[in-house]
Design an enzyme around this catalytic site. Structure first.
Site, PDB file in Angstrom:
ATOM      1  N   PHE A  31      42.451  34.503  29.179  1.00  0.00           N
ATOM      2  CA  PHE A  31      43.873  34.896  30.082  1.00  0.00           C
ATOM      3  C   PHE A  31      43.529  34.628  31.317  1.00  0.00           C
ATOM      4  CE2 PHE A  31      46.318  38.096  32.279  1.00  0.00           C
ATOM      5  CZ  PHE A  31      47.620  37.531  31.744  1.00  0.00           C
ATOM      6  N   ASP A  54      36.500  33.065  36.055  1.00  0.00           N
ATOM      7  CA  ASP A  54      37.320  33.980  36.381  1.00  0.00           C
ATOM      8  C   ASP A  54      36.620  35.521  36.147  1.00  0.00           C
ATOM      9  OD1 ASP A  54      39.448  35.903  35.944  1.00  0.00           O
ATOM     10  OD2 ASP A  54      40.673  34.781  34.982  1.00  0.00           O
ATOM     11  N   LYS A 100      41.545  42.606  40.048  1.00  0.00           N
ATOM     12  CA  LYS A 100      41.446  44.093  39.420  1.00  0.00           C
ATOM     13  C   LYS A 100      40.739  45.242  40.273  1.00  0.00           C
ATOM     14  CE  LYS A 100      43.202  42.972  34.999  1.00  0.00           C
ATOM     15  NZ  LYS A 100      43.439  41.854  34.574  1.00  0.00           N
TER      16      LYS A 100
HETATM   17  C1  LIG Z   1      44.349  40.495  34.804  1.00  0.00           C
HETATM   18  C2  LIG Z   1      43.760  39.286  34.622  1.00  0.00           C
HETATM   19  C3  LIG Z   1      44.096  38.040  35.455  1.00  0.00           C
HETATM   20  C4  LIG Z   1      45.621  37.988  36.142  1.00  0.00           C
HETATM   21  O1  LIG Z   1      45.496  39.148  37.216  1.00  0.00           O
HETATM   22  P1  LIG Z   1      46.960  39.600  38.009  1.00  0.00           P
HETATM   23  O2  LIG Z   1      46.325  40.533  38.943  1.00  0.00           O
HETATM   24  O3  LIG Z   1      47.593  40.393  36.885  1.00  0.00           O
HETATM   25  O4  LIG Z   1      47.662  38.357  38.159  1.00  0.00           O
HETATM   26  C5  LIG Z   1      43.339  36.823  35.245  1.00  0.00           C
HETATM   27  N1  LIG Z   1      42.422  36.897  34.478  1.00  0.00           N
HETATM   28  C6  LIG Z   1      41.829  37.722  34.180  1.00  0.00           C
HETATM   29  C7  LIG Z   1      40.485  37.617  33.319  1.00  0.00           C
HETATM   30  C8  LIG Z   1      42.488  39.113  33.861  1.00  0.00           C
HETATM   31  O5  LIG Z   1      41.947  40.081  33.405  1.00  0.00           O
END
Ligand SMILES: *Cc1c(COP(=O)(O)O)cnc(C)c1O
Length: 393
Positions: free
Chosen positions: A135, A220, A249
């Site tokens: 994700f 990420d 986050k």
């Molecule tokens: C939450 C998340 C995102 C997206 O972040 P947003 O602030 O909602 O755009 C991308 N990568 C990972 C691994 C995430 O947990």
């Protein structure tokens, strides 16, 4: 349904099935709803509220900064973003930073950076290999990067240049690598896709492959970073260093922020090639600085590691008691339980009624992402509620 919830149904685009609670206040690991009911929060703003709700150190930083300077144009130097940059880079393996406002925006910028790198060093290579079950965010390009058909099928045609391959399979990455490949992008532990842990040697093998091919490794760490999985950054646990890392986050305790970090050699943007209006504004960065400083000075990652193991052990005890728990997995305070049937929603609602907030990860799985400052006492409380709930399911 309360008056607020009725108004929500009237006014909002229908993008989310909300849990039927209106939260009005938070303190530490607790939140309160509009009727004054108290909940133990194991969702933590989706892994954002690492220091708990309204931590004094965060509230003080916000108050001080809103009375000083909230936003300027990025044409000017501002001090909070420079202080946050220095703290991030001194405590990670990366050399340069770019601030933005969210996880998706950070990943978009990382993809753009990798394409600039491909243009400069790899004969115009632009493709990024990502993993199934990943994700990476909700923008069109990040939907293309996200290896989950349920997000992708809705928005065809997607931007090109992303190749999704099987997770935990180094051969799949090798096969997908061509002369057009500029980077591999992975989460150290897949969060939204299921709290999927990497196999023992996977990330090291990917790292070695990227070095061998001269392509970039983008991690990420939007969910895994800032102590969530028991070290300040997830990569520390896997014996590797990324060329580019994204954060968001937990970085500023809920004030929106994202960051792209890169090694010097991958930091190839020149003026005008990337930008952001709000990115790195003094409010977000002062809050980020206060958060990160607290996380580092108080070894919050160590607490997440210790308390996370305690939570996992407790959940494994529940698995021994309830045969319909088929799996317990996680690292630090990013933890999931899986059931043999699609009961996650009913477990969630029953926990809610007993004063515990949890996240439905899949129809048959729950995820726990409590604040990283919790102790064994709060875990015991959550486990007791889960135990009662599962006994009645
Ligand atoms: C939450 C998340 C995102 C997206 O972040 P947003 O602030 O909602 O755009 C991308 N990568 C990972 C691994 C995430 O947990």
């Amino acid at each position: 349904m309360s008056i607020w919830q009725e108004l929500e149904h009237k006014y909002f685009m229908n993008t989310v099935e909300r849990v039927p609670v209106t939260l009005v206040r938070g303190q530490g690991a607790r939140v309160w709803d509009e009727d004054g009911r108290e909940y133990l929060d194991f969702v933590g703003g989706w892994g954002v509220n690492s220091l708990g709700h309204c931590a004094p150190v965060v509230a003080e930083a916000v108050v001080e900064q809103v009375h000083t300077l909230i936003q300027t144009s990025n044409q000017f130097y501002t001090i909070p973003q420079i202080r946050l940059a220095e703290l991030l880079l001194q405590n990670s393996c990366l050399d340069k930073v770019f601030f933005c406002n969210s996880g998706a925006e950070a990943n978009e910028g990382a993809a753009k950076l990798a394409r600039r790198y491909g243009e400069r060093y790899l004969g115009g290579a632009y493709e990024i290999i990502t993993a199934a079950g990943s994700f990476h965010g909700r923008t069109l390009a990040m939907v293309a990067a996200t290896g989950q058909p349920k997000f992708q099928q809705l928005y065809i045609p997607l931007p090109s240049g992303f190749v999704n391959v099987e997770y935990n399979n180094i051969e799949a990455i090798k096969t997908a690598t061509t002369g057009q490949t500029c980077a591999v992008m992975l989460e150290p532990v897949q969060g939204e896709g299921g709290v999927n842990l990497p196999d023992e040697s996977y990330l090291m093998a990917v790292r070695a492959w990227c070095y061998q091919k001269g392509i970039l490794l983008i991690l990420d760490e939007i969910q895994t970073g800032l102590g969530r999985i028991g070290t300040l950054f997830g990569y520390e646990q896997y014996g590797i260093e990324p060329d580019i890392m994204t954060l968001a986050k937990g970085l500023a305790s809920g004030v929106p922020i994202g960051a792209i970090l890169a090694k010097d050699r991958a930091s190839v943007f020149v003026p005008g090639e990337h930008g952001s209006t709000f990115g790195g504004n003094p409010l977000a960065c002062a809050t980020g600085y206060a958060t990160l400083k607290f996380v580092i000075d108080n070894d919050i990652a160590g607490n997440a590691n210790r308390v996370g193991q305690y939570l996992i052990d407790g959940l494994k005890n529940l698995r021994d008691k309830f045969q319909f728990i088929t799996d317990v997995r996680g690292r630090g305070l990013l933890v999931a339980v899986e059931f043999s049937q699609d009961i996650a929603q009913s477990v969630l609602m029953a926990c809610l009624a007993r004063g515990l907030l949890v996240n439905r990860l899949k129809p048959n799985a729950l995820r726990f992402m409590p604040p990283l400052i919790i102790g064994e006492g709060e875990v015991d409380e959550a486990l007791a509620i889960l135990d009662k709930t599962l006994s009645n399911i």
